[in-house]
Design an enzyme around this catalytic site. Structure first.
Site, short mmCIF file in Angstrom:
data_model
loop_
_atom_site.label_atom_id
_atom_site.label_comp_id
_atom_site.label_asym_id
_atom_site.label_seq_id
_atom_site.Cartn_x
_atom_site.Cartn_y
_atom_site.Cartn_z
N GLU A 58 -7.55 -22.05 87.22
CA GLU A 58 -8.46 -21.72 86.10
C GLU A 58 -9.44 -20.59 86.41
O GLU A 58 -9.73 -19.76 85.54
CB GLU A 58 -9.22 -22.97 85.63
CG GLU A 58 -8.35 -23.99 84.90
CD GLU A 58 -7.45 -24.77 85.85
OE1 GLU A 58 -7.76 -24.82 87.06
OE2 GLU A 58 -6.42 -25.32 85.40
N GLU A 76 2.32 -32.32 78.96
CA GLU A 76 2.71 -31.63 80.20
C GLU A 76 4.06 -30.93 80.04
O GLU A 76 4.25 -29.80 80.49
CB GLU A 76 2.78 -32.61 81.38
CG GLU A 76 1.45 -33.26 81.74
CD GLU A 76 0.47 -32.30 82.42
OE1 GLU A 76 0.84 -31.14 82.68
OE2 GLU A 76 -0.68 -32.72 82.66
N ASP A 132 -10.80 -29.89 77.69
CA ASP A 132 -10.78 -28.44 77.86
C ASP A 132 -9.97 -27.64 76.84
O ASP A 132 -10.51 -26.83 76.08
CB ASP A 132 -10.31 -28.08 79.28
CG ASP A 132 -9.06 -28.85 79.73
OD1 ASP A 132 -8.45 -29.56 78.90
OD2 ASP A 132 -8.69 -28.71 80.91
#
Ligand SMILES: *[C@@H]1O[C@H](CO)[C@@H](O)[C@H](O)[C@H]1NC(C)=O
Ligand SMILES: *[C@@H]1O[C@H](CO)[C@@H](O)[C@H](O)[C@H]1NC(C)=O
Length: 600
Positions: free
Chosen positions: A502, A230, A362
Site C-alpha cells: 500500500e 479475494e 479501506d
C-alpha cells in the site's frame, strides 16, 4: 421499452424441421439412389450450384451479420456459431432488463452501460443476433527496464519468480524458506496475480509460460469455498488486466467462466453478496464466523465485474454489483463513514462495528472514487459518497501525534465511537487514492492530506531498524512529561511485515502526479530494506518482527500481492517517464491490476 417477453422468439425453425422430418426419412433412400445414379459431371454441376447459391446468399446478407459470421469463424469455427445462438437470445433479454433497471436507478436515470450497446438492442430481429460489442483489445508494448533501479526490481522479481517456479509452480504461494508451497484457494494465485506484472516488465518468456499454465491448468471446477472478494480482485482482476494489456482472448474466456461461477454469491435477499462462494458447486454462504460480510469486500468487486460485462457484452455481472453499490449508497452512514460489517441477509450494517480506513473498510472509499473514474465520471453518487467519506475522515478520524504532529487516520470503536489511535499499514493506500482524485478534478486540498499521510507512512518505515513498517502502528496523541516520549510505537503482535504494497502504491501515485523525486527515493530505500531483510535463497519472505534487524523471524511465506502489486508498483515508481501506464486511461484495482476507463 421492450419487456423481455416481447423479444421471446417462437422456435419455429426447429418446429419446421419436425414437420418435415417424417417426409425426409421416407424419401431419403430414394433420393440417395437417384444421387448415386448421377454421373460425376452431373454431381459436380450440383455441387457448383449449391456453392454459388450459398455465396450469393452470403453476399446479400447485411454487413453486420456478415462480419459477425466472419469473426466467429476465426475464433471458433462455424459449429460454435450455431451452438451459440440460444446464448445470444438470453443475452439480449439481459441487455434489455438491465437497461430498464438502470433507467429507473437511484441516480436520476443514470444509464451505466456503454452507449454502444444501444444500437445493438434496437436492431435486433429474428435473423440478426450478433456478437455483443467488445472493446477492441489493443495489445500494449513494453520495452523492459530503462534504468538501474528498474533493473534491480526485475532482478528481485525474477529471483522470487524462479523460486516459485521451482518449488511451488501451480500452487497459490511459495514458502521460500522451506522450499514448499501453500494452498489457499487452489487457483495458482501467484501466477494469475503476476501475469500483468510479467507483461509490463517485458518478461515475455515468463509471461508465455504463465499463459500456458492458465490455458491448461487454471480450473474453477474444484468443490471448494473461496472468498468472493479475494478471488475477484486477484484472479478476475488479474485475468482481465492480462486480457486488456495483451489482447489475448484466452484470459477473457477464463475470466468469464470464473465470473459465471461467482454469480451465486449474489443470490441473497438483500443483494449484498455472501462472502464465500464454492466455484465447483456454484453455491454461496456467509463466512463461518457469522452472518456478516465485510463492508470493504462487498464494495470492492465492482470494478472487476463491471469490466467483465463491458468486455463480454453480458450485462448481468455489472448489474449484480451495481445493485450492491446502490444499496450501500442508500444506507445511513456516520458522516459518510461506514461500519466494517454488513449483514448479507438484512442488508444492514452491523450496529456498533468499528469504523476504519484500514482492514475491512479501506477499499469501500477507494472503489467509490475508482468506479466513478471507470465510468467516465458519469455516476454522481459515487463521487459524492467518496467526498462525504473523506470529509467524514477529516472530521472524525484525522489526528496528530503529540510531539512531531504527524497526521494519522484513527479508528472509531464500538457504540461510543471511542477514538483508537492506531493505523493499519493498509490505510497507507489513502495517500495515492486522494492524489488520484485531485488529479481528476476533486478538491485540491485533498493533496495536502495525501502528502501528510504519505509522510507519516514513510515514518512508520523509517523509524524501524529494518526500515520496514509493521502491520499496525500506534500513535501517541497526548504529550507526557516523559522525555523518551515517542510518537509511534508497535505492539508485539503487530510487528510483522507481509511484503505489503500500500505505501509503495501511494508513492507511485505521488511520483506520477508530482514528479517529485523524493517519492522515488523513499521507495528505493524501502526496496533496499526488502533486499536486506526479507530476501532468502528461494525468494522473499514475510517477516515476523521489523523491530529487530538481527532477528526478523522469517515467516516462510510469499503473498501473491508481492508479485501483483509491491514489485509492480516499485517498477512503475522507478519509471522516470511516468508514461508506462497512463492514469487517464487506466485505473488499478485493489490488487494492482490495471483496467481500462470507459466513457460512461
Ligand atoms: C517533495 O516531497 C517531499 C515529501 O513530501 C517534500 O518534503 C518536498 O518539499 C517536495 N519537494 C518539492 C520540490 O516539492
Ligand atoms: C541495506 O544494506 C546495504 C548494504 O549493507 C546498506 O548500505 C543499506 O543501508 C541497507 N539499507 C537498509 C534500508 O537497511
Amino acid at each position: 421499452m421492450y419487456s423481455p417477453r416481447d423479444l421471446g422468439k417462437p422456435d419455429y425453425i426447429s418446429l419446421n424441421i419436425h414437420d418435415t422430418a417424417s417426409f425426409a426419412r421416407g424419401t431419403s433412400r430414394s433420393l440417395w439412389r437417384q444421387w448415386n445414379q448421377l454421373s460425376r459431371f452431373q454431381r459436380n454441376i450440383l455441387y457448383f450450384a449449391v456453392i454459388t447459391i450459398l455465396l450469393v446468399i452470403f453476399y446479400l446478407l447485411p454487413g453486420e451479420t456478415k462480419s459477425n459470421i466472419l469473426i466467429n469463424d476465426n475464433d471458433y469455427g462455424n459449429v460454435k456459431v450455431i451452438q451459440d445462438t440460444p446464448k445470444h437470445d438470453k443475452l439480449v433479454e439481459e441487455l434489455v432488463v438491465d437497461n430498464a433497471e438502470q433507467g429507473g436507478g437511484a441516480d436520476g436515470g443514470e444509464v451505466i452501460e456503454e452507449p454502444e450497446f444501444q444500437p445493438e438492442i434496437n436492431q435486433i430481429d429474428d435473423d440478426q443476433i450478433g456478437e455483443p460489442p467488445q472493446p477492441k483489445p489493443n495489445a500494449l508494448k513494453f520495452d523492459g527496464p530503462q534504468n538501474d533501479r528498474q533493473r534491480e526490481v526485475i532482478k528481485a522479481f525474477k529471483h522470487s519468480w524462479y523460486g516459485y517456479k521451482k518449488y511451488a509452480w501451480g500452487h497459490d504461494n511459495i514458502k521460500p524458506v522451506s522450499a514448499g508451497h501453500h494452498e489457499w484457494f487452489g487457483l495458482g494465485l501467484t501466477i494469475v496475480d503476476a501475469l500483468d506484472t510479467l507483461y509490463i516488465m517485458g518478461l515475455n518468456d515468463e509471461f508465455a509460460e504463465a499463459r500456458a499454465w492458465v490455458e491448461n491448468s487454471l480450473l474453477f471446477t474444484h468443490d471448494r469455498d473461496v472468498n468472493l472478494f479475494e478471488v475477484t480482485i486477484r484472479v478476475l482482476g488479474g485475468l482481465l488486466a492480462a486480457y486488456h494489456l495483451s489482447g489475448d482472448k484466452l484470459f477473457l474466456d477464463k475470466a468469464t467462466d470464473l465470473g459465471d461461477r461467482m454469480m451465486p454469491a449474489f443470490s441473497t435477499r438483500s443483494s449484498v453478496p455472501f462472502s464465500d462462494v464454492n466455484l465447483g458447486t456454484k453455491s454461496a454462504h456467509s463466512p463461518k464466523w457469522g452472518p456478516d460480510s465485510s463492508t470493504s469486500e462487498v464494495t470492492s468487486i465492482q470494478l472487476e465485474f463491471r469490466d467483465l460485462s463491458r468486455s463480454t457484452g453480458q450485462p448481468r455481472f455489472e448489474a449484480a454489483v451495481a445493485k450492491v453499490s446502490e444499496h450501500v449508497h442508500q444506507l445511513e452512514k456516520y458522516d459518510g463513514l461506514v461500519p466494517i460489517f454488513i449483514n448479507a441477509n438484512t442488508g444492514l450494517f452491523r450496529e456498533y462495528a468499528t469504523i476504519t480506513l484500514g482492514a475491512r473498510g479501506d477499499s469501500y472509499y477507494e472503489y467509490l472514487l475508482k468506479q466513478w473514474l471507470q465510468t467516465g465520471k458519469t455516476i454522481d453518487y459515487l463521487r459524492d459518497d467518496y467526498l462525504l467519506g473523506i470529509a467524514g475522515t477529516q472530521k472524525h478520524l484525522v489526528r496528530r501525534t503529540a510531539v512531531n504532529h504527524f497526521l494519522f487516520i484513527a479508528e472509531l470503536i464500538g457504540a461510543s465511537k471511542d477514538m483508537k489511535p492506531k493505523m493499519d499499514h493498509l490505510t497507507c493506500y489513502l495517500g495515492g487514492t486522494l492524489a488520484l482524485g485531485v488529479h481528476h478534478g476533486l478538491q485540491p486540498d485533498h493533496m495536502d492530506l495525501a502528502q501528510e499521510i504519505v509522510k507519516t507512512c514513510y515514518q512508520t518505515y523509517a523509524i524501524q531498524p529494518t526500515f520496514l513498517a509493521p502491520e499496525i502502528t500506534y500513535f501517541n496523541v497526548q504529550k507526557l512529561e516523559d522525555e523518551n516520549h515517542m510518537d509511534m510505537y508497535v505492539k508485539s503482535n503487530d510487528a510483522h511485515n507481509l511484503l505489503r504494497p500500500e505505501f509503495i502504491e501511494s508513492l507511485f501515485y505521488m511520483w506520477y502526479f508530482t514528479g517529485n523525486k523524493t517519492y522515488q527515493n523513499w521507495g528505493w530505500q524501502i526496496f533496499q530494506a526488502f533486499e536486506n531483510y526479507t530476501k532468502v535463497p528461494n525468494g522473499y519472505t514475510s517477516i515476523g518482527n521489523v523491530r529487530n534487524a538481527h532477528n526478523v523471524r522469517p515467516r516462510d511465506m510469499t503473498e501473491s500481492f508481492w508479485f501483483g502489486e509491491t514489485l509492480k508498483y516499485l517498477y512503475l515508481l522507478f519509471d522516470d517517464t511516468r508514461q508506462l501506464i497512463n492514469l487517464d486511461r487506466w485505473i488499478f484495482n485493489s490488487e494492482g491490476h490495471p483496467l481500462p476507463i470507459y466513457e460512461s
